[in-house]
Design an enzyme around this catalytic site. Structure first.
Site, PDB file in Angstrom:
ATOM      1  N   SER A   1     -34.023 -10.175 -52.789  1.00  0.00           N
ATOM      2  CA  SER A   1     -35.160  -9.448 -52.217  1.00  0.00           C
ATOM      3  C   SER A   1     -34.765  -8.128 -51.572  1.00  0.00           C
ATOM      4  CB  SER A   1     -35.864 -10.323 -51.186  1.00  0.00           C
ATOM      5  OG  SER A   1     -36.372 -11.468 -51.811  1.00  0.00           O
TER       6      SER A   1
ATOM      7  N   HIS B   1     -49.177 -16.148 -50.466  1.00  0.00           N
ATOM      8  CA  HIS B   1     -49.360 -15.280 -49.312  1.00  0.00           C
ATOM      9  C   HIS B   1     -50.764 -14.717 -49.228  1.00  0.00           C
ATOM     10  CE1 HIS B   1     -44.901 -15.098 -49.752  1.00  0.00           C
ATOM     11  NE2 HIS B   1     -44.978 -15.166 -48.450  1.00  0.00           N
TER      12      HIS B   1
ATOM     13  N   CYS C   1     -43.035 -11.191 -50.298  1.00  0.00           N
ATOM     14  CA  CYS C   1     -43.875 -11.860 -51.292  1.00  0.00           C
ATOM     15  C   CYS C   1     -43.386 -11.514 -52.695  1.00  0.00           C
ATOM     16  CB  CYS C   1     -45.326 -11.434 -51.132  1.00  0.00           C
ATOM     17  SG  CYS C   1     -46.374 -12.089 -52.435  1.00  0.00           S
TER      18      CYS C   1
END
Lengths: 379, 647
Positions: free
Chosen positions: B327, B370, B383
C-alpha cells in the site's frame, strides 16, 4: 583441385602415414617446447609442479592432437574451411555478446571445463579459408580489384569483431596473417604498397591529432605510445616492464649468468616472467648463445614449413602451410620485438615456450594441419 | 573443376616466387631481431650488467595510507590502525618448517594454522613474502626482531590496516576491504603496482569498493640497498606517498547507530533522507555483521554462519533488496490518477469489500468494505477497491510513468554495491520480460503495489521525499571530499499539480492523525514534528481459493519466511518537511503494527537530534518507548576527531 585430382593411390594410407610425417619438424617442436620447460622450471625457482609440469602435460596432449590431425586427409581441411570460418565468426560474436552482458572486456567463452578463446582459433580458420579461396580462384583473376576485395572483407570481418573485444593486438595479427597469405597467393605487390602507404599516413594523422579537438585516440592510448618511445619517463608505472625486461636481456652477455642464476628474474623484477617475458629469462640465463639458439630453432621450423610449402604441388596445401608458418612467425617476432623494446608493450606469448594452454594447443593444431599437408602431398 | 598441369605449374611457380619473397621478409625480420640481440647483449652488456647489479639498489613501494571515511559530523567511520605482522619468504628461509618451529616459540600457533601457512607458502612462488601472523603485540613483534638471525626469511613489518570503529553499524553501506585477489587484478586495466604488494587491501564492496580510486591514494617509494639475498642494508632516499582522499559522507553516525539498534535482530531495512538536499542521513540494514572480520580474514565457520543465516546478514537490504511495496505504492497510483485528469480529489468510489473484474473477485483488506471513499480517505483507510477502480480507468502505463517520476524503477546513483533498479512494470515491460500481453488484473495488482511492482527501501524513501517536496530529490551519500563540499543540487520541480500533491499529503497526514487512520497508534503528538505516512503490508505468497474458503490464516501461524512484509514510509514535520523515512521489515507482519513504530522512533531521533523525548509519543505509548530506549545499547557519543590518519 578437388580430391579426385589427388593421386590417391600414391598417397600413403592407414598407419603407413606415420612414415611420411615430417619427423624433423616433430623433433624441432619438441626441442623448442623443452626449452620452455627448462625455463619454466628455472622461473619457478627449481620447481616442476608450478609451471613446468602442467605445461608438459599440455604439450603431450597437443602432440597427440598433432599426430591425429596429421592422419586427417588434406582435402578434409578444405571441405571444412567455410564452416570453420563461419563458426569462428559466430563464436566471436558470442564473445562480444557475453562480454557485453557480463560487463567488461572478455576474450573467452567458458564451455563446461574448457575455456575457449575464439580469437586464437580464428587465426587458423582464417588461413584455412583464404587458402581454400585462392585454391578455387583461377590464377589470372588473383589481382583483379573485385577478387582482391573479397578476401579483404573476409579478413576484416573477424578483425572488426576482435576489435570489439577490444583486442587490438590480435586484430593486427589477423591482418598480418591474412595479408601474408594473400601475398603468397600472388596478389599484386602494388596493393601491399598502397596499404602500407595509407597506414603510414594514418599513423602520422593520429600522432598530429593529439591535443586537438579531433583527437583520434584516447589519452591513455597516447600515454602508452609515450611509454614505448621513452620508457624512462615512467619507470615505476607502465615503463617498468620494458625497462626491467631490457635490463634482464642485456645483462645476459655472451653466455648468460647460468641456469637458474638470473638475478633479474630471481629477484622478481620481471613481471609475468613465466608468460610474456620468458624470452628475457632465457636471454639472461643463457645469454646471446641461448637466445640465438632459440631464434635458430624457430627459423628451422619456419624453414621446414616453407620448404614443405614450396615443394607441395597442391595449391591449397601449399598456401595453407605457408599461412600457418606465417602465423607462427608473427607470434614469435612480435613477442621478441616487444621484450627487446622494439614494439609497444602488449601481452603476447612466446609460441611453444610461454606458460599457457590456448596458444600451445592452437599452434600444435596448426602444425598438425601442416603435417597433414605434408603427408598427403601429391607425389 | 580439374586443374590442368599447366595451371598447376603456373601456380607452383607463382607460389615459389612469393614464398621466397616472404621467406626473405621473414629472414630480414629475424636478422633485425638478431642484430638487436647482439647490440643489447654483446655491445651494451656492460651497461645492462651495471643496471642489473644496480638493481641491488631497489625501489620499494610505500603503500599509501587509505583515505578516511567520516560521518557528517566528522566522526571516523573507517580509519587505519597500526598493525604489526611478520612475513616469510620461502627462498630466504630455506627449511620452512624449522624456521616456523622456532617462530612458534615466540608467537603461539596451532598445528592447523601452521599447516595452513605451509600450504600457502608452497602455493606461492619462492620469492613472494607470505604473511605468517598478523596483529601482533609489540612484545611479540620486538622479540621477533631481536631473534632475526635465527629466523632467516622472516621479516617483521609494521603497516596500517583498515579498521571500522563503528563495527556493524555501517557494514552494508561502507562495505569492507580485503586482500587483492588475482580476480581483482584481472578486472583492472593497468593495475597500480602497489596492488601487488603483499597485504595490500582494496575495497571489496560498498563505498570502499565504489570509491576505491579516491580512497587508495598514491604510493610513495624508497630506494634501498639490498644484499644478494635481497635483505635491506640501508635506505637511500624516501619519497612519501600521498594518502587517499578523506571522504565525508552524509551519514550521521549517532542516527545510524540508533536505527541499527532499533531494527535489532529483525531482517529489516530503514533509510532516512534529508528531503531538502537529498542527503542520506541513515541507511541501515539488519542484521549486521562486523566488517573488521573481513579485514582480518574471516574464518570458514564464521563465514558459513553468515551465509547460512536465514536473515541474510551479508545482503544490503536497503539498496539491493527489492520488495513489493504494497500500500505504500498507493501515493503513486493516486497521483497517476489525479494527474491524468480522469479522477479528481473529490471523485468517490464505492467499496463493498471486493471488486468483480473479468470473472475474478479482488478483495479489499477490509472484508466489510469502506463504503463511499474519496482520494484522501482512500489513503487514510488504505482502501484497496478505490485503487482497483482507479487502475481500470487510468491504466498501467500512467502509473508506471508516475512511479519512475517518483523514483521507483530507476537506478539511483549512489556509491554502493548492486544498487537495484526495482521494477515499475508497464505493457512494454511485460511484453519484453514474459512475452505476454498486459491483463487488467495486472493493473489491479500493481495499483496496490503487488504483482510485478518491486521497489527498494531507498526508492521508497526517495518516493516519499518527492511527494513531500514536489521536487525531483536525488539521494546523495558523499558530502565532502578532502573538506571540499560537494555541490548541493537545486532539485527541479516534478511538474505535479500542487493541488494533487496536496491531496496525497492530506491523505498521508490522515493515515497518522485522523481517527480512521491505519497508523494512528504510531503518530507523533508533538505538533512541531507532526508526521505524515503510509503503511503497507505486502504478501509474499498467493492466497489460494481453498485457503480463502477456510478463512484466511493469521500471519503468526505461518512459518517466518512466508509471512507478509511490513512496510512504512513517512515524512516529518508535516508543514515543513525535513526528513523522509522508509522502513521495511521482512516477513514482519503488518506495516502499521511493526514497521510504523520503528520508523517513528528513528524519525524522532533524527528530528530531535538524540534519544526522542517521550512527550512526542501519545500517552499510552510512552511507557513502552521508555522501556525500549533503556534496553538499547547505544554507542557512546564520541568527540569528533579531525580527520587525520596515523601514518
Amino acid at each position: 583441385m578437388s580430391y579426385l585430382d589427388y593421386k590417391v593411390t600414391q598417397t600413403p594410407t592407414g598407419l603407413r602415414k606415420i612414415l611420411y610425417i615430417s619427423w624433423p619438424l616433430v623433433f624441432l617442436l619438441t626441442a623448442v617446447a623443452s626449452t620452455g620447460f627448462l625455463m619454466l622450471y628455472s622461473v619457478a625457482g627449481g620447481r616442476l609442479e608450478t609451471w613446468a609440469e602442467p605445461q608438459m602435460i599440455r604439450f603431450a596432449i597437443g602432440m597427440v592432437i598433432m599426430f591425429a590431425l596429421a592422419f586427417v586427409p588434406i582435402w578434409f581441411w578444405r571441405t571444412i574451411s567455410i564452416p570453420a570460418y563461419l563458426i569462428c565468426v559466430l563464436l566471436l560474436v558470442a564473445v562480444d555478446v557475453v562480454g557485453q552482458i557480463g560487463m567488461g572486456a572478455q576474450r573467452w567463452l567458458q564451455i563446461g571445463p574448457v575455456r575457449l578463446q575464439p580469437s586464437e582459433l580464428t587465426k587458423i580458420s582464417l588461413v584455412l579459408l583464404l587458402a581454400a579461396y585462392y585454391d578455387w580462384l583461377p590464377l589470372e583473376k588473383v589481382s583483379r580489384p573485385l577478387w582482391v576485395l573479397i578476401p579483404v572483407v573476409l579478413i576484416l570481418l573477424p578483425v572488426g569483431l576482435v576489435l570489439g573485444q577490444p583486442d587490438l593486438g590480435t586484430a593486427l595479427m589477423l591482418i598480418m596473417g591474412g595479408g601474408l597469405v594473400m601475398m603468397a597467393a600472388g596478389v599484386s605487390l602494388w596493393y601491399f604498397g598502397a596499404v602500407s602507404g595509407m597506414v603510414g599516413g594514418a599513423i602520422y594523422a593520429v600522432m598530429i591529432s593529439r591535443g586537438t579537438d579531433w583527437q583520434l585516440l584516447r589519452e591513455y592510448q597516447f600515454r602508452r605510445i609515450d611509454t614505448f618511445l621513452d620508457p624512462g619517463a615512467d619507470p615505476l608505472g607502465a615503463g617498468y616492464n620494458i625497462i626491467q625486461s631490457q635490463i634482464a636481456l642485456g645483462s645476459g652477455g655472451w653466455s648468460g649468468r647460468g641456469f637458474m642464476q638470473g638475478t633479474q628474474s630471481r629477484l622478481n623484477f620481471l613481471p609475468e616472467k613465466h608468460t610474456d617475458f620468458i624470452f628475457t629469462v632465457l636471454a639472461e640465463e643463457f645469454g646471446f648463445i641461448g637466445a640465438m639458439s632459440l631464434l635458430l630453432l624457430y627459423c628451422l621450423i619456419l624453414g621446414f614449413c616453407i620448404h614443405s610449402a614450396l615443394t607441395n604441388r597442391d595449391r591449397f596445401a601449399s598456401l595453407l602451410t605457408m599461412g600457418i608458418a606465417c602465423t607462427f612467425f608473427i607470434y614469435f617476432a612480435i613477442n621478441m620485438a616487444t621484450v627487446m623494446g622494439m614494439l609497444p608493450a602488449k601481452g603476447s606469448p612466446l609460441p611453444l615456450v610461454s606458460y599457457g594452454g590456448t596458444q600451445l594447443m592452437i599452434l600444435l593444431l596448426g602444425f598438425g594441419i601442416v603435417q597433414s599437408a605434408h603427408v598427403h602431398r601429391p607425389r | 573443376m580439374r586443374k590442368s598441369p599447366k595451371e598447376i605449374f603456373e601456380s607452383s611457380r607463382s607460389i615459389s616466387r612469393r614464398g621466397l619473397l616472404i621467406g626473405a621478409i621473414q629472414a630480414s625480420v629475424v636478422g633485425v631481431l638478431g642484430f638487436r640481440l647482439r647490440t643489447m647483449q654483446l655491445e651494451h652488456e656492460e651497461e645492462y650488467r651495471l643496471l642489473s647489479d644496480g638493481n641491488s639498489i631497489k625501489i620499494r613501494l610505500l603503500p599509501p595510507a587509505r583515505g578516511l571515511l567520516l560521518d557528517r559530523n566528522g566522526l571516523v567511520i573507517a580509519g587505519n590502525e597500526q598493525n604489526y605482522r611478520v612475513t616469510l619468504t620461502r627462498e630466504e628461509a630455506g627449511d620452512v618448517s624449522t624456521v616456523l618451529g622456532r617462530l612458534r616459540q615466540i608467537i603461539p600457533m596451532t598445528d592447523a594454522e601452521t599447516a595452513a601457512i605451509i600450504a600457502e607458502i608452497n602455493r606461492r612462488s619462492a620469492i613472494t613474502p607470505v604473511s605468517i601472523a598478523d596483529r601482533l603485540s609489540w612484545d611479540e613483534f620486538a622479540s621477533i626482531a631481536i631473534n632475526a638471525p635465527a629466523l632467516p626469511g622472516v621479516v617483521p613489518e609494521s603497516g596500517l590496516s583498515r579498521s571500522y570503529p563503528r563495527r556493524g553499524d555501517f557494514a552494508h553501506v561502507i562495505g569492507y576491504v580485503g586482500p587483492v585477489s588475482d580476480y581483482d587484478l584481472s578486472k583492472i586495466e593497468n593495475p597500480d603496482p602497489v596492488l601487488r604488494l603483499p597485504e595490500f587491501q582494496l575495497g571489496k564492496v560498498g563505498v570502499e569498493a565504489k570509491l576505491e580510486e579516491l580512497l587508495r591514494g598514491k604510493a610513495g617509494a624508497r630506494r634501498v640497498e639490498v644484499n644478494s639475498a635481497g635483505r635491506e642494508m640501508r635506505e637511500l632516499s624516501r619519497q612519501e606517498g600521498q594518502q587517499g582522499a578523506t571522504v565525508q559522507l552524509t551519514l550521521d553516525a549517532a542516527l545510524q547507530n540508533f536505527a541499527t539498534q532499533r531494527l535489532g535482530t529483525e531482517s529489516a531495512a530503514a533509510v532516512v533522507m534529508d528531503v531538502t538536499n537529498g542527503d542520506i542521513v541513515a541507511i541501515s540494514s539488519s542484521p549486521v555483521f562486523d566488517p573488521n572480520m573481513f579485514v582480518r580474514g574471516i574464518s570458514g565457520p564464521q563465514y558459513r554462519e553468515l551465509m547460512n543465516h536465514d536473515h541474510r546478514p551479508l545482503a544490503d537490504k536497503t539498496v539491493q533488496g527489492v520488495y513489493p511495496p504494497g500500500s505504500t505504492f498507493k501515493m503513486v497510483s493516486l497521483l497517476a490518477g489525479l494527474e491524468s485528469g480522469i479522477i479528481n480529489p473529490g471523485t468517490r468510489f464505492y467499496c463493498p469489500g471486493y471488486l468483480q473484474v473479468a470473472g475474478r473477485r479482488f478483495h479489499c483488506w477490509s472484508r466489510g468494505g469502506h463504503g463511499s471513499v474519496d482520494a484522501v480517505q482512500s489513503l487514510e483507510r488504505s482502501c484497496d477497491v478505490y485503487y482497483y477502480e482507479l487502475a481500470q480507468r487510468v491504466g498501467i502505463d500512467r502509473m508506471a510513468e508516475m512511479a519512475r517520476k517518483l523514483g521507483i524503477g530507476v537506478r539511483h546513483d549512489l556509491p554502493m554495491s548492486a544498487v537495484a533498479e526495482g521494477i515499475a512494470p508497464d505493457r512494454e515491460w511485460k511484453r519484453r520480460r514474459y512475452d505476454q500481453e498486459w491483463q487488467v488484473g495486472d493493473s489491479i495488482n500493481a495499483s496496490i503495489g503487488q504483482g510485478y511492482v518491486l521497489a527498494s527501501p531507498l526508492q521508497l524513501a526517495v518516493m516519499t521525499a518527492r511527494v513531500a517536496t514536489g521536487k525531483a530529490v536525488e539521494p546523495r551519500l558523499v558530502k565532502a571530499i578532502n573538506s571540499v563540499a560537494q555541490p548541493v543540487v537545486d532539485f527541479p520541480d516534478l511538474g505535479i499539480h500542487p493541488l494533487n500533491l496536496r491531496a496525497a499529503r492530506l491523505g498521508m497526514d490522515a493515515v497518522m492523525n485522523s481517527s480512521h487512520g491505519t497508523a494512528r497508534r504510531s503518530r507523533i503528538v508533538a505538533p512541531e514534528w507532526r508526521m505524515a505516512g503510509k503503511t503497507g503490508t505486502s504478501q509474499v505468497r498467493n492466497i489460494t481459493a481453498a485457503e480463502r474458503a477456510r478463512g484466511v490464516i493469521r500471519n503468526e501461524q505461518l512459518p517466518w519466511n512466508r509471512r507478509d512484509h511490513a512496510l512504512f514510509v513517512a515524512y516529518a514535520p508535516y508543514d515543513n518537511p525535513r526528513y523522509a523515512i522508509s522502513c521495511v521489515v521482512e516477513h514482519g507482519g503488518g506495516g502499521s503494527a511493526v514497521a510504523a513504530p520503528i520508523a517513528r522512533d528513528i524519525l524522532l531521533f533524527a528530528l530531535s537530534g538524540g534519544v526522542p523525548p517521550l512527550s512526542a509519543y501519545p500517552d499510552g505509548e510512552r511507557g513502552a518507548a521508555e522501556e525500549r530506549f533503556k534496553n538499547m545499547n547505544l554507542a557512546p557519543a564520541v568527540v569528533a576527531q579531525t580527520g587525520r590518519a596515523r601514518a
